[in-house]
Design a protein around this motif. Structure first.
Motif, mmCIF file in Angstrom:
data_model
loop_
_atom_site.group_PDB
_atom_site.id
_atom_site.type_symbol
_atom_site.label_atom_id
_atom_site.label_comp_id
_atom_site.label_asym_id
_atom_site.label_seq_id
_atom_site.Cartn_x
_atom_site.Cartn_y
_atom_site.Cartn_z
ATOM 1 N N LEU A 54 -9.934 -9.259 -20.848
ATOM 2 C CA LEU A 54 -10.014 -9.284 -19.385
ATOM 3 C C LEU A 54 -8.629 -9.180 -18.725
ATOM 4 N N ASN A 57 -7.539 -4.990 -18.042
ATOM 5 C CA ASN A 57 -7.813 -4.208 -16.826
ATOM 6 C C ASN A 57 -7.635 -5.053 -15.557
ATOM 7 N N ILE A 59 -8.578 -8.103 -14.615
ATOM 8 C CA ILE A 59 -9.530 -9.089 -14.096
ATOM 9 C C ILE A 59 -8.837 -10.455 -14.079
ATOM 10 N N ARG A 83 -7.902 0.321 -13.977
ATOM 11 C CA ARG A 83 -9.310 0.223 -14.359
ATOM 12 C C ARG A 83 -9.894 1.573 -14.726
ATOM 13 N N ILE A 88 -13.835 -0.853 -20.171
ATOM 14 C CA ILE A 88 -14.376 -1.960 -20.960
ATOM 15 C C ILE A 88 -15.890 -1.843 -21.072
ATOM 16 N N PHE A 90 -18.935 -4.023 -21.962
ATOM 17 C CA PHE A 90 -19.229 -5.437 -22.158
ATOM 18 C C PHE A 90 -20.348 -5.619 -23.175
ATOM 19 N N GLN A 96 -24.030 -4.422 -17.658
ATOM 20 C CA GLN A 96 -23.259 -3.231 -17.321
ATOM 21 C C GLN A 96 -24.117 -2.171 -16.635
ATOM 22 N N THR A 156 -21.138 4.970 -19.489
ATOM 23 C CA THR A 156 -20.704 4.612 -18.131
ATOM 24 C C THR A 156 -19.181 4.502 -18.065
ATOM 25 N N MET A 160 -15.480 7.719 -16.873
ATOM 26 C CA MET A 160 -14.254 7.523 -16.098
ATOM 27 C C MET A 160 -13.055 8.123 -16.815
#
Lengths: 272, 227
Positions: A54, A57, A59, A83, A88, A90, A96, A156, A160
């Motif tokens: 975490l 990125n 968080i 990000r 990531i 999860f 997610q 997902t 990116m």
């Protein structure tokens, strides 16, 4: 595959972190991951693996030390770009996948990056094809099997176009076939991977290099085979191989089929 | 789509009503219900006409009437209340089958029954002919504030997850010999409900984390974009 002169994709230096309740999770972690590497992050429960992830990125913000991604320091000012670079996946795909359809879910990230229209659609389908789920684009995610949801969760993030893919327990709760299919997908990807896992055979199969985290510190960093066969190290850090599994008798992991974008021979078996 | 697949209210079909745009159906339902609620209780013929119109729409939708009837049990609390009303309301009394009933109570009971029945049937018809996603897209096209639509879309998405979790908790309770027959056991159910609430809250936090990790800044992509 070696780094050359370019900065490491992930560069963690002296990272320390304590939760607001005072519990300290990380005590000076150093970790460098270079482009094209696949690294397993091993360690017992409560070692600080998720806390470390975490930070990658932004968080969590570092209490001390620094994290940078391809030379870009992780901080408030670059959060959006960080990000994008660090994707990531999860552990629970239900966390997610929150949109109404697989397509909308995969589009969520690139949409946040400002992509629209045909470019967005192309990005979505490319990501779904990489994980062999293109045929399911219009299905609601909660109607897919667990293994399919995990692969969509990977898509997902792939949509990116991250520089590094961070997977939290990718093989957990998968049946052996889904586990193997996911391995095929990951092996065919042309992206740097950091994989948090308790599944040591999976780490050996997929990641040439392993890093062991224990009590908030990196206690080992080396070839996965060497880590798994170092009995004293394994015992000292609560790492155990599953019954009947011995890396010495397994032989070399399947050859990496990377480079050919999405057309790796392993992926074809996924699109049934 | 077989049983247990898709939302329990939606009936898969290809009737004109299924194909109609969701926002028109929503407006239709809203308009219809406003008219029904605005009708004075003693205009019996008007309610008859509404029912006929509604039955016509149901016929058009090709949804089997039994499918809707079974789902109309949600109306039961209203029916019970309406049945009690003539006995407890004040005003002029009338004799029906040897019982002394209140005339305004009877009228009010009819009003409640008629509006509730029409409302439930109309809503069920909408739900049976419109996918939840299309409904959300329709709301968006009607310019419902996007935050509300977001909240509703998360509700649709996580309804199954939370119900699944609830089922598993119930199975786990019962596997350890628990049964909820005795009211003295109800505190246990209350505590499980609390645990479910906290779990859902934590899931909400994890989902938010996952959204942030993909660059969420407060705006969602429109639902209408993918149809």
């Amino acid at each position: 595959m070696s780094a050359g002169r370019e900065p490491p994709v992930l560069d963690v230096r002296g990272l320390a972190y304590a939760y607001p309740d005072g519990h300290q999770a990380l005590y000076g972690v150093d970790l460098q991951v270079h482009r094209g590497e696949r690294v397993a992050l091993l360690g017992p429960n409560g070692a600080g693996k998720t806390t470390l992830v975490l930070h990658l990125n932004g968080i969590h913000t570092a209490g001390a030390g620094s994290v940078s991604v391809s030379g870009l320091p992780v901080g408030k000012e670059h959060l959006q770009e960080v990000r994008r670079r660090v994707g990531i996946v999860f552990q629970d795909p239900d966390d997610q996948l929150f949109m109404g359809s697989v397509r909308a879910d995969v589009a969520f990230g690139p949409h946040n990056l400002g992509l629209r229209g045909a470019a967005l659609e192309a990005r979505v389908m490319a990501a779904l094809e990489q994980v062999g789920m293109a045929a399911y684009a219009d299905r609601p995610p909660h109607h897919l099997s667990f293994g399919q949801r995990r692969r969509v969760a990977v898509a997902t993030v792939l949509a990116m176009e991250p520089e590094v893919l961070v997977l939290d327990e990718p093989s957990s709760n998968l049946d052996p076939a889904s586990r193997r299919e996911l391995a095929d997908v990951l092996r065919a990807l042309d992206v740097t991977v950091l994989m948090v896992t308790h599944d040591l055979p999976y780490a050996l199969e997929l990641c040439p290099r392993s890093v062991v985290l224990h009590d908030g510190q990196v206690v080992a960093d080396g070839a996965t085979y060497d880590v798994l066969t170092d009995d004293a190290l394994m015992r000292a850090h609560r790492l155990e191989l599953p019954f009947g599994f011995d890396p010495r008798t397994v032989g070399a992991p399947p050859a990496a089929s990377r480079g050919g974008h999405g057309s790796g021979s392993g992926v074809d078996s996924v699109t049934t | 789509m077989g049983a247990g697949h898709g939302h329990r209210l939606h009936y898969h079909g290809h009737s004109p009503l299924h194909r109609a745009p969701a926002h028109l159906k929503l407006l239709g339902l809203l308009g219809f219900m406003l008219v029904v609620v605005a009708t004075p209780d003693h205009w019996f013929a008007a309610f008859g006409a509404y029912l006929l119109v509604l039955l016509g729409v149901v016929a058009l939708s090709q949804v089997p009437p039994t499918y809707l009837l079974k789902r109309m049990v949600v109306e039961v609390p209203f029916v019970v209340f309406a049945l009690v009303l003539p006995f407890v309301a004040y005003g002029e009394q009338v004799e029906v089958l040897g019982l002394s009933l209140s005339r305004p109570g009877l009228l009010a009971a009819f009003g409640i029954l008629a509006t509730a029945t029409l409302g439930v049937l109309a809503s069920l018809t909408l739900a049976a002919t419109t996918e939840p996603q299309a409904l959300l897209a329709g709301l968006e096209r009607l310019r419902v504030p996007s935050l509300l639509v977001q909240i509703m879309s998360f509700m649709v998405r996580y309804l199954d997850v939370v119900t699944g979790e609830m089922q598993r908790m119930r199975v786990a309770r019962e596997s350890r010999g628990f049964s909820a027959r005795d009211p003295r056991q109800w505190p246990v159910i209350a505590r499980s409900t609390g645990a479910l609430f906290i779990r859902s809250y934590e899931r909400g936090e994890r989902v938010h984390l996952a959204m942030l990790s993909r660059g969420y800044t407060g705006t969602m992509p429109e639902h209408g974009g993918h149809r």
